[in-house]
Design a protein around this motif. Structure first.
Motif, mmCIF file in Angstrom:
data_model
loop_
_atom_site.group_PDB
_atom_site.id
_atom_site.type_symbol
_atom_site.label_atom_id
_atom_site.label_comp_id
_atom_site.label_asym_id
_atom_site.label_seq_id
_atom_site.Cartn_x
_atom_site.Cartn_y
_atom_site.Cartn_z
ATOM 1 N N UNK A 12 -21.472 -8.783 7.389
ATOM 2 C CA UNK A 12 -22.905 -8.657 7.652
ATOM 3 C C UNK A 12 -23.065 -8.559 9.156
ATOM 4 N N UNK A 13 -23.515 -7.424 9.614
ATOM 5 C CA UNK A 13 -23.671 -7.146 11.036
ATOM 6 C C UNK A 13 -22.361 -7.361 11.786
ATOM 7 N N UNK A 14 -21.256 -6.981 11.165
ATOM 8 C CA UNK A 14 -19.947 -7.069 11.790
ATOM 9 C C UNK A 14 -19.301 -8.435 11.744
ATOM 10 N N UNK A 15 -19.947 -9.425 11.128
ATOM 11 C CA UNK A 15 -19.410 -10.786 11.048
ATOM 12 C C UNK A 15 -19.053 -11.112 9.598
ATOM 13 N N UNK A 16 -17.956 -11.825 9.394
ATOM 14 C CA UNK A 16 -17.557 -12.246 8.052
ATOM 15 C C UNK A 16 -18.500 -13.366 7.614
#
Length: 132
Positions: free
Chosen positions: A55-59
Motif C-alpha cells: 500500500x503506497x509502496x509499504x508492506x
C-alpha cells in the motif's frame, strides 16, 4: 479467530549463508517481503493477518483490533497511535526488506504545520492551494 494464509511463505537463506529468512508473498504484486522468522511470529502473535500487501509502496497487513498497519512499524513496536513523529526508513532502499538490520527510525517535528488542500501559509499568493 486466527487468519489463514492465502499464499504460504517460503523459507530461504540470506546471501552468503546468512540467517534464515521467510519470503512472504504480497497479495497485490508478484513480489515478496523478506523477514526473519522471529519477527514474523511476533507480527502474527499480535493478531495481524499473514496475508500482506503493498500500500503506497509499504508492506501492510490488517488486524480487526488495530486496523491496517505497516509491518515495519509493527516489528519496531511503533504501530500504535502516539508514534506519528517517528518515521521508519529502509537502509538499503528496498521497502520489502523487513530485516531489523535494514530498518531505521527517525524522529521528525510534528509541530510543523502541514499544507495541502487549503493552503493558508502566511504571504501565500492567491490560489496557491488546491482550493481557489
Amino acid at each position: 479467530m486466527p487468519y489463514e494464509a492465502l499464499r504460504p511463505y517460503t523459507s530461504t537463506r540470506d546471501k552468503h549463508d546468512g540467517p534464515q529468512l521467510l519470503r512472504i508473498p504480497l497479495a497485490n504484486s508478484s513480489g515478496h517481503a523478506r523477514i526473519s522468522p522471529e519477527d514474523y511470529g511476533q507480527v502474527i502473535a499480535q493478531g495481524f493477518s499473514p496475508n500482506w500487501y503493498l500500500k503506497l509502496g509499504q508492506v501492510t497487513t490488517y488486524s480487526p483490533l488495530s486496523g491496517h498497519a505497516r509491518v515495519a512499524r509493527i516489528i519496531l513496536g511503533i504501530a500504535k497511535p502516539g508514534h506519528r513523529s517517528t518515521r521508519v526508513s529502509h537502509a538499503n532502499g528496498d521497502n520489502t526488506d523487513l530485516r531489523r538490520s535494514n530498518l531505521t527510525t527517525k524522529n521528525v517535528n510534528e509541530a510543523r504545520p502541514r499544507y495541502g488542500r487549503d493552503d493558508r501559509r502566511p504571504n501565500a499568493r492567491s490560489g496557491a492551494g488546491w482550493r481557489t
